[in-house]
Write an enzyme that holds these catalytic residues in place. Structure first.
Site, PDB file in Angstrom:
ATOM      1  N   ASP A   1      -5.927  10.856  38.412  1.00 57.96           N
ATOM      2  CA  ASP A   1      -7.168  10.459  39.066  1.00 57.96           C
ATOM      3  C   ASP A   1      -7.888  11.692  39.599  1.00 57.96           C
ATOM      4  O   ASP A   1      -7.761  12.061  40.759  1.00 57.96           O
ATOM      5  CB  ASP A   1      -6.838   9.488  40.207  1.00 57.96           C
ATOM      6  CG  ASP A   1      -8.056   8.680  40.598  1.00 57.96           C
ATOM      7  OD1 ASP A   1      -9.080   8.788  39.892  1.00 57.96           O
ATOM      8  OD2 ASP A   1      -7.983   7.957  41.601  1.00 57.96           O
TER       9      ASP A   1
ATOM     10  N   CYS B   1     -25.253   9.700  70.732  1.00 52.87           N
ATOM     11  CA  CYS B   1     -25.555   9.890  72.143  1.00 52.87           C
ATOM     12  C   CYS B   1     -26.432  11.136  72.215  1.00 52.87           C
ATOM     13  O   CYS B   1     -26.002  12.222  71.821  1.00 52.87           O
ATOM     14  CB  CYS B   1     -24.273  10.095  72.942  1.00 52.87           C
ATOM     15  SG  CYS B   1     -24.611  10.739  74.588  1.00 52.87           S
TER      16      CYS B   1
ATOM     17  N   LYS C   1      -2.333   8.195  34.106  1.00 50.44           N
ATOM     18  CA  LYS C   1      -3.780   8.402  34.164  1.00 50.44           C
ATOM     19  C   LYS C   1      -4.047   9.173  35.449  1.00 50.44           C
ATOM     20  O   LYS C   1      -3.887   8.645  36.550  1.00 50.44           O
ATOM     21  CB  LYS C   1      -4.503   7.054  34.173  1.00 50.44           C
ATOM     22  CG  LYS C   1      -6.001   7.191  34.126  1.00 50.44           C
ATOM     23  CD  LYS C   1      -6.623   5.850  33.839  1.00 50.44           C
ATOM     24  CE  LYS C   1      -8.122   5.842  33.889  1.00 50.44           C
ATOM     25  NZ  LYS C   1      -8.818   6.861  34.597  1.00 50.44           N
TER      26      LYS C   1
ATOM     27  N   LYS D   1      -5.179  -0.043  34.295  1.00 52.91           N
ATOM     28  CA  LYS D   1      -5.374   0.449  35.667  1.00 52.91           C
ATOM     29  C   LYS D   1      -4.549  -0.334  36.680  1.00 52.91           C
ATOM     30  O   LYS D   1      -4.465  -1.566  36.608  1.00 52.91           O
ATOM     31  CB  LYS D   1      -6.860   0.337  36.030  1.00 52.91           C
ATOM     32  CG  LYS D   1      -7.763   1.133  35.094  1.00 52.91           C
ATOM     33  CD  LYS D   1      -8.316   2.371  35.736  1.00 52.91           C
ATOM     34  CE  LYS D   1      -9.543   2.072  36.470  1.00 52.91           C
ATOM     35  NZ  LYS D   1     -10.477   3.003  36.776  1.00 52.91           N
TER      36      LYS D   1
ATOM     37  N   CYS E   1     -23.799   5.144  75.704  1.00 54.08           N
ATOM     38  CA  CYS E   1     -22.663   6.009  75.383  1.00 54.08           C
ATOM     39  C   CYS E   1     -21.439   5.600  76.207  1.00 54.08           C
ATOM     40  O   CYS E   1     -21.528   5.516  77.434  1.00 54.08           O
ATOM     41  CB  CYS E   1     -23.030   7.470  75.668  1.00 54.08           C
ATOM     42  SG  CYS E   1     -21.619   8.575  75.485  1.00 54.08           S
TER      43      CYS E   1
ATOM     44  N   GLU F   1       1.105   7.773  28.965  1.00 53.12           N
ATOM     45  CA  GLU F   1       0.960   8.885  29.927  1.00 53.12           C
ATOM     46  C   GLU F   1       0.409   8.369  31.242  1.00 53.12           C
ATOM     47  O   GLU F   1      -0.181   7.291  31.284  1.00 53.12           O
ATOM     48  CB  GLU F   1      -0.059   9.896  29.366  1.00 53.12           C
ATOM     49  CG  GLU F   1       0.299  10.369  28.000  1.00 53.12           C
ATOM     50  CD  GLU F   1      -0.842  11.112  27.305  1.00 53.12           C
ATOM     51  OE1 GLU F   1      -1.846  11.429  27.962  1.00 53.12           O
ATOM     52  OE2 GLU F   1      -0.692  11.352  26.106  1.00 53.12           O
TER      53      GLU F   1
ATOM     54  N   TYR G   1      -4.362  16.919  28.461  1.00 57.34           N
ATOM     55  CA  TYR G   1      -3.820  15.805  27.694  1.00 57.34           C
ATOM     56  C   TYR G   1      -4.501  15.515  26.363  1.00 57.34           C
ATOM     57  O   TYR G   1      -4.252  14.482  25.758  1.00 57.34           O
ATOM     58  CB  TYR G   1      -3.819  14.538  28.548  1.00 57.34           C
ATOM     59  CG  TYR G   1      -5.112  14.274  29.301  1.00 57.34           C
ATOM     60  CD1 TYR G   1      -6.298  14.039  28.625  1.00 57.34           C
ATOM     61  CD2 TYR G   1      -5.133  14.274  30.692  1.00 57.34           C
ATOM     62  CE1 TYR G   1      -7.471  13.801  29.305  1.00 57.34           C
ATOM     63  CE2 TYR G   1      -6.306  14.043  31.380  1.00 57.34           C
ATOM     64  CZ  TYR G   1      -7.480  13.797  30.679  1.00 57.34           C
ATOM     65  OH  TYR G   1      -8.641  13.569  31.352  1.00 57.34           O
TER      66      TYR G   1
ATOM     67  N   CYS H   1     -23.274  15.156  78.200  1.00 57.02           N
ATOM     68  CA  CYS H   1     -22.209  14.196  77.894  1.00 57.02           C
ATOM     69  C   CYS H   1     -20.868  14.956  77.838  1.00 57.02           C
ATOM     70  O   CYS H   1     -20.668  15.810  76.967  1.00 57.02           O
ATOM     71  CB  CYS H   1     -22.509  13.513  76.563  1.00 57.02           C
ATOM     72  SG  CYS H   1     -21.259  12.344  76.035  1.00 57.02           S
TER      73      CYS H   1
ATOM     74  N   CYS I   1     -20.875   8.807  78.748  1.00 59.60           N
ATOM     75  CA  CYS I   1     -21.790   9.227  79.814  1.00 59.60           C
ATOM     76  C   CYS I   1     -22.846   8.178  80.147  1.00 59.60           C
ATOM     77  O   CYS I   1     -23.643   8.369  81.059  1.00 59.60           O
ATOM     78  CB  CYS I   1     -22.467  10.545  79.444  1.00 59.60           C
ATOM     79  SG  CYS I   1     -23.648  10.368  78.109  1.00 59.60           S
TER      80      CYS I   1
HETATM   81  S1  IVH Z   1      -7.280  10.716  27.216  1.00 62.46           S
HETATM   82  C1  IVH Z   1     -11.369  10.188  24.476  1.00 62.46           C
HETATM   83  N1  IVH Z   1      -5.353  10.856  28.972  1.00 62.46           N
HETATM   84  O1  IVH Z   1      -9.499   9.020  32.585  1.00 62.46           O
HETATM   85  C2  IVH Z   1     -10.815  10.075  25.850  1.00 62.46           C
HETATM   86  N2  IVH Z   1      -7.570  10.570  29.770  1.00 62.46           N
HETATM   87  O2  IVH Z   1     -11.159   6.607  32.727  1.00 62.46           O
HETATM   88  C3  IVH Z   1      -9.507  10.787  25.946  1.00 62.46           C
HETATM   89  N3  IVH Z   1      -7.744  10.563  32.240  1.00 62.46           N
HETATM   90  O3  IVH Z   1     -12.059  10.104  30.451  1.00 62.46           O
HETATM   91  C4  IVH Z   1      -8.985  10.729  27.310  1.00 62.46           C
HETATM   92  N4  IVH Z   1      -5.596  10.826  32.635  1.00 62.46           N
HETATM   93  O4  IVH Z   1     -11.050  11.776  32.267  1.00 62.46           O
HETATM   94  C5  IVH Z   1      -6.684  10.707  28.783  1.00 62.46           C
HETATM   95  N5  IVH Z   1      -3.534  11.036  30.379  1.00 62.46           N
HETATM   96  C6  IVH Z   1      -4.850  10.897  30.208  1.00 62.46           C
HETATM   97  C7  IVH Z   1      -5.756  10.788  31.296  1.00 62.46           C
HETATM   98  C8  IVH Z   1      -7.118  10.620  31.035  1.00 62.46           C
HETATM   99  C9  IVH Z   1      -6.809  10.701  33.179  1.00 62.46           C
HETATM  100  C10 IVH Z   1      -9.181  10.388  32.548  1.00 62.46           C
HETATM  101  C11 IVH Z   1     -10.110  11.015  31.542  1.00 62.46           C
HETATM  102  C12 IVH Z   1     -10.792   9.833  30.921  1.00 62.46           C
HETATM  103  C13 IVH Z   1     -10.797   8.859  32.051  1.00 62.46           C
HETATM  104  C14 IVH Z   1     -11.066   7.445  31.624  1.00 62.46           C
END
Ligand code: IVH
Length: 686
Positions: A125, A443, A123, A331, A425, A121, A244, A449, A428
């Site tokens: 942010d 300033c 991740k 990552k 500045c 999946e 998720y 100014c 001025c």
């Molecule tokens: S599963 C037991 N799935 O990334 C932990 N986490 O850096 C289960 N995150 O703590 C987490 N996308 O806050 C999971 N597809 C995804 C995610 C995800 C983002 C976050 C989540 C996690 C953190 C870890």
């Protein structure tokens, strides 16, 4: 490494990591990149493995970071009700290379011993959220907090449009005695709340315009927005959610994928950017595909999460103190570009802050050509030891303008020159002063100014302030002809004045005057924002207007009165206090009042009684009416509402399901705890 040396390094690393965690989770302003942070953590883990006697229970290798606001003792700090997590809310182990990912897969295979699959999946942010649904209704939303206790942000989450408050019955579902409803009676679903790029860019543009610090990245913007005190503000932030991880007792699913599909069928937001993979090669393909494709997404992803798909195997693998053994995060590295620093501009803003901005040789970065980058302040320039002519690394952390993250010393030529932060500045010529706390140069010539004066006038008329149609060029003209110097001067302009200006005709003059006239109807909170008090952006202006009701009460308020309003901390309170102690500002306000601008809220609550005069009330839990209505009642009866229980609290007004932490604190401080009925008797019978 020798034990003594290792001991010193371990302490050093723990201090750095703890501080970075605090800046990231609590202050929402990270000081390290994710990569730098993870590298420190890895070094610490390696040292602790090498010297197990140095391992301690409170080492950051054993804990997840905490987003609980109450961890920082801050005057006027706000609290959310806190509740324990039913299942600990853990984080994920991170890897940056395929070899580590392979090691994860091998460990899992060895331990499972049978065929299994992976769910890959994105991740997301953002900031983690845990939703509990009972009988198909959203019951509670908790942040991760410290992993065991989270902040209750249910009120705010209700303003995120793709989180359903009620689940939807899937087509074809027939209730039976055995399964009366399509979902488990009670379950938790976890996910991420994030801010898509367009919403993030819009928010930061507004913040920069208001001279508020922009959020460093969408993740901080999301967690900051989720913790806003005024729930209704959350709706304007454009937050979204993706879920998720489904949890509960005796769930009827065999795989993670089945669970997510079911959640989707109940109307919960689940990402379709997932794939069930059978081998490490397939995982690698998925990673490589998204490492490129992520740049086309409207939201930020910082990696890929790989999970064992079969739930019985997940259970078998279990957890360490911090992470599941059945999942890992790969990552992506932040994209960087290397280019030459051509020169540095020193820009003066509306509040007098002088900011260094780098001019670069144009370079391609994440799909755009970058020509300018932020240098923040003199300290950062010094830390980087930056010279004009250097080759510098630029990174887009999600900011509007990218930032310079380093200098490539190996490419430094002999003719580079050391930049000098100006002492005067650039506009001025006044000697700059340094605000140590903010490490910024200012300033101080606020009233003389030109850049600052014009900046304030532009801000005053801007769309979210008085909403008068006028470009910067109009303001330049009016200022240069000495027609407008102070915002109040606008309301004394006459058609003849405008017709004297180059390019102005009857029609344009009339239109401008009409727009000015219309601005007399702009509500108080926007007039307050238009005044341009340092740190008083839109949100703060709204909170102040609601709390105090009119300008006179704000002007009279002491620091502690100001701190009692939502979202106001010490720095903001001091700035407001100082603003109203300046004669020139009072005079401007008087003139604006005479011009007919609104200086009180339209529906100012009437004072109903003095029964709570001098009393400070903290509320917790749910009531028969909304929490905002309860707050209004407290204020209408002369009381003050405060967010956190302290020695100064008169009553903790506890509704249904009050936060256990607040109750505990009130009990330990001997603060009287009253329920809604007692509260109503108090205000009705005295
Ligand atoms: S599963 C037991 N799935 O990334 C932990 N986490 O850096 C289960 N995150 O703590 C987490 N996308 O806050 C999971 N597809 C995804 C995610 C995800 C983002 C976050 C989540 C996690 C953190 C870890």
């Amino acid at each position: 490494m020798e034990k003594a040396q290792a001991y010193i390094r371990v302490q050093e690393l723990r201090n750095m990591i703890n501080e970075a965690n605090r800046r990231y989770y609590v202050e929402n302003s990270p000081t390290l990149s994710d990569y730098e942070f993870d590298m420190l953590l890895k070094e610490l883990e390696a040292l602790e493995d090498e010297h197990p006697e140095l391992k301690t229970g409170d080492s950051p290798t054993q804990r997840v970071g905490s987003d609980l606001k109450t961890r920082i003792p801050k005057a006027g700090g706000k609290e959310f009700d806190q509740y324990p997590h039913k299942y600990p809310m853990l984080s994920l182990g991170n890897t940056y290379d395929m070899t580590e990912l392979q090691a994860f897969a091998e460990r899992a295979a060895k331990s499972i011993g049978n065929a299994f699959t992976y769910s890959c999946e994105l991740k997301f942010d953002g900031t983690a959220i845990c939703l509990t649904y009972k009988d198909g209704r959203l019951f509670r939303a908790l942040t991760r907090g410290d992993g065991s206790v989270g902040d209750d942000v249910t009120g705010n989450v209700k303003h995120i449009s793709n989180i359903p408050q009620e689940l939807k019955v899937p087509k074809g579902f027939v209730p039976s005695l055995l399964q009366p409803q399509p979902w488990p009676e009670e379950f938790e679903i976890r996910g991420e709340i994030y801010m898509p790029w367009p919403a993030f860019e819009r928010l930061n543009e507004e913040r920069v315009k208001d001279e508020e610090a922009p959020f460093a990245n969408p993740r901080n913007a999301a967690s900051g927005s989720l913790k806003l005190i005024d729930s209704s503000m959350v709706a304007n932030r454009g937050l979204e959610c993706t879920l998720y991880h489904l949890l509960g007792e005796d769930l009827p699913f065999q795989t993670h994928d089945q669970a997510l599909k079911a959640a989707e069928s109940w109307g919960l937001p689940v990402s379709d950017k997932r794939k069930i993979c059978k081998s490490i090669e397939e995982i690698e393909d998925f990673i490589n595909y998204w490492d490129t494709e992520r740049k086309t997404l409207l939201f930020a992803t910082d990696g890929i999460v790989v999970k064992i798909n079969e739930l019985p195997y997940q259970e078998e693998l279990g957890y360490t103190a911090k992470f599941p053994r059945w999942a890992v995060a790969y990552k992506f590295k932040a994209e960087q570009a290397l280019t030459r620093l051509v020169s540095i501009d020193y820009q003066v803003g509306r509040t007098g802050a002088v900011t260094p901005v780098a001019n670069l040789e144009p370079v391609q970065l994440s799909g755009t050509v970058v020509k300018r980058a932020s240098l923040h302040n003199a300290d950062q320039m010094q830390q980087l030891d930056i010279h004009i002519g250097d080759f510098v690394y630029v990174e887009k952390g999600g900011e509007i303008i990218p930032k310079i993250t380093g200098v490539e010393l190996s490419r430094r030529e002999t003719d580079v020159t050391l930049p000098h932060f100006p002492e005067f500045c650039p506009d001025c010529g006044t000697r700059l002063v340094r605000d140590e706390e903010e490490a910024k140069a200012f300033c101080p010539n606020q009233t003389g100014c030109p850049t600052q004066i014009k900046g304030r006038l532009v801000h005053f008329l801007s769309r979210k302030a008085m909403n008068v149609i006028a470009g910067d060029a109009t303001i330049d003209q009016l200022y240069n002809k000495a027609l407008v110097w102070n915002p109040a001067d606008f309301y004394e302009l006459e058609k003849e004045h405008l017709l004297m200006l180059e390019g102005w005709k009857e029609r344009s003059a009339e239109r401008f005057l009409k727009s000015l006239n219309d601005s007399r109807k702009v509500p108080f909170e926007r007039v307050l924002y238009a005044l341009g008090i340092r740190y008083v952006g839109e949100t703060t202006a709204k909170a102040l207007a609601r709390h105090f009701g009119n300008i006179d009460r704000i002007a009279e308020a002491g620091i502690s009165d100001l701190l009692a309003a939502d979202d106001i901390g010490e720095v903001i309170a001091e700035s407001i206090y100082a603003f109203f102690r300046d004669e020139a500002n009072i005079e401007t306000i008087d003139r604006l009042k005479k011009a007919g601008l609104k200086f009180e809220v339209a529906d100012a609550p009437k004072k109903l009684s003095s029964s709570l005069e001098g009393k400070t009330v903290v509320i917790s839990g749910n009531f028969s009416v909304s929490r905002d209505d309860i707050k209004a009642l407290i204020s209408a009866h002369g009381g003050k509402n405060s967010g956190s229980v302290s020695g100064k609290t008169s009553y903790l007004l506890a509704g249904e399901k009050p936060g256990p932490e607040k109750i505990k604190k009130a009990e330990s401080l001997g603060v009287e705890i009253i329920d809604e009925q007692a509260f109503r008797e108090m205000i009705e019978h005295i």
